[in-house]
Write a protein that holds these residues in place. Sequence first.
Motif, PDB file in Angstrom:
ATOM      1  N   LEU A  29     -44.038  -5.089  47.721  1.00 49.89           N
ATOM      2  CA  LEU A  29     -44.842  -4.126  48.529  1.00 49.89           C
ATOM      3  C   LEU A  29     -46.238  -4.485  48.723  1.00 49.89           C
ATOM      4  N   THR A  30     -46.879  -5.019  47.636  1.00 48.82           N
ATOM      5  CA  THR A  30     -48.137  -5.368  47.878  1.00 48.82           C
ATOM      6  C   THR A  30     -48.923  -6.679  46.769  1.00 48.82           C
ATOM      7  N   ARG A  31     -49.558  -7.431  47.387  1.00 47.40           N
ATOM      8  CA  ARG A  31     -50.239  -8.618  46.737  1.00 47.40           C
ATOM      9  C   ARG A  31     -51.333  -8.235  45.703  1.00 47.40           C
ATOM     10  N   ARG A  32     -51.610  -7.026  45.761  1.00 45.84           N
ATOM     11  CA  ARG A  32     -52.927  -6.451  44.952  1.00 45.84           C
ATOM     12  C   ARG A  32     -52.653  -5.346  43.991  1.00 45.84           C
ATOM     13  N   LEU A 104     -49.985 -28.688  32.228  1.00 45.68           N
ATOM     14  CA  LEU A 104     -49.516 -27.421  32.845  1.00 45.68           C
ATOM     15  C   LEU A 104     -50.833 -26.456  33.198  1.00 45.68           C
ATOM     16  N   SER A 105     -50.720 -25.964  34.385  1.00 43.28           N
ATOM     17  CA  SER A 105     -51.739 -25.242  35.003  1.00 43.28           C
ATOM     18  C   SER A 105     -51.921 -23.788  34.037  1.00 43.28           C
ATOM     19  N   ARG A 106     -53.022 -23.084  33.953  1.00 47.03           N
ATOM     20  CA  ARG A 106     -53.377 -22.121  33.341  1.00 47.03           C
ATOM     21  C   ARG A 106     -52.403 -21.055  33.406  1.00 47.03           C
ATOM     22  N   ILE A 107     -51.807 -20.746  34.857  1.00 45.99           N
ATOM     23  CA  ILE A 107     -51.052 -19.569  34.959  1.00 45.99           C
ATOM     24  C   ILE A 107     -49.630 -19.913  34.391  1.00 45.99           C
ATOM     25  N   VAL A 155     -47.330 -10.954  35.025  1.00 46.17           N
ATOM     26  CA  VAL A 155     -47.103 -12.365  35.302  1.00 46.17           C
ATOM     27  C   VAL A 155     -46.728 -12.612  36.725  1.00 46.17           C
ATOM     28  N   ALA A 156     -46.060 -11.730  37.536  1.00 48.12           N
ATOM     29  CA  ALA A 156     -45.871 -11.851  38.961  1.00 48.12           C
ATOM     30  C   ALA A 156     -46.869 -11.979  39.950  1.00 48.12           C
ATOM     31  N   LEU A 157     -48.026 -11.229  39.510  1.00 51.67           N
ATOM     32  CA  LEU A 157     -49.111 -10.947  40.462  1.00 51.67           C
ATOM     33  C   LEU A 157     -50.048 -12.195  40.523  1.00 51.67           C
ATOM     34  N   LEU A 160     -47.843 -14.785  42.573  1.00 51.63           N
ATOM     35  CA  LEU A 160     -48.111 -14.427  44.109  1.00 51.63           C
ATOM     36  C   LEU A 160     -49.469 -14.879  44.721  1.00 51.63           C
ATOM     37  N   ILE A 161     -50.614 -14.756  44.000  1.00 53.11           N
ATOM     38  CA  ILE A 161     -51.814 -15.184  44.245  1.00 53.11           C
ATOM     39  C   ILE A 161     -51.895 -16.791  44.255  1.00 53.11           C
ATOM     40  N   GLU A 162     -51.390 -17.371  43.391  1.00 53.19           N
ATOM     41  CA  GLU A 162     -51.498 -18.778  43.698  1.00 53.19           C
ATOM     42  C   GLU A 162     -50.438 -19.629  44.660  1.00 53.19           C
ATOM     43  N   GLY A 163     -49.564 -18.657  45.371  1.00 50.47           N
ATOM     44  CA  GLY A 163     -48.811 -19.126  46.599  1.00 50.47           C
ATOM     45  C   GLY A 163     -47.453 -19.069  46.561  1.00 50.47           C
ATOM     46  N   TYR A 164     -46.827 -18.762  45.437  1.00 55.81           N
ATOM     47  CA  TYR A 164     -45.450 -18.619  45.114  1.00 55.81           C
ATOM     48  C   TYR A 164     -44.971 -17.418  45.897  1.00 55.81           C
TER      49      TYR A 164
END
Length: 249
Positions: A29-32, A104-107, A155-157, A160-164
């Motif tokens: 529903l939201t990215r933020r 591995l990336s930080r995320i 974890v998901a947010l 999502l911000i990273e482009g997944y």
Amino acid sequence: MSLETIWFGLVASLLAGLATGVGALPVLLTRRISDRLLDSMLGFSAGIMLAATFFSLLIPAIDLGGIWVAVFGIIIGAIALHLADRFIPHFHPVSGSEGPSSRLSRIWLFVFAITIHNFPEGLAVGVSFGSGDVTAGLVVAIAIGLQNMPEGLAVALPLLIEGYSKQRSIWYATLTGLVEPIGGVLGVTLVHIFHSILPWALAFAAGAMLFVISDEIIPETHRKGFEREATFSLITGFIVMMLLDRILT
């Protein structure tokens, strides 16, 4: 203890782990999500986890094995998590420090950190069912499931911000919780085979969970300026879980 109880432990730890995916659903529903809300949710989950540690793990451990079994079990559990924390590559959002060298990336290192600390939570569910008290096991499973939800969102947010995509972000968040059935099966099976280790296993799980609460969850809720909101949310979560434990048992 019957085979049915072992299956209860497996299914309960699986459902508790899947709650991470449920918690990640708001990304559809939201990215933020505001930092204030997320820190409050994580604080609430820490309170839930803390109450479950005391009322569902430590008190039974003391009743069954005495105070010194509980003391040494906690110490062993905390040391075990410390060693896993030290030698398995992952990222600490608070300090920005990393474990052993990793590409591995930080995320993704943060995702691994969540996965690492989900294992003792599954172990706690399995050990609780291993005691033969299905109600106590359900209380712990409910507690773990509730506190997994904000972790799934946490974890998901970033993913999502990273482009997944939203679907992949939810899927990866769900995967971090699927280590819990492994811990659940291990816990319930060991206690089933070696019933004498039950108080040790309960105290071990309690020590591991206390380590996670203090080392991972609380520092994360205090790094963005919303410490007071997180603190009162923790107290609220503790009270809610304390009431649930009293009502259900």
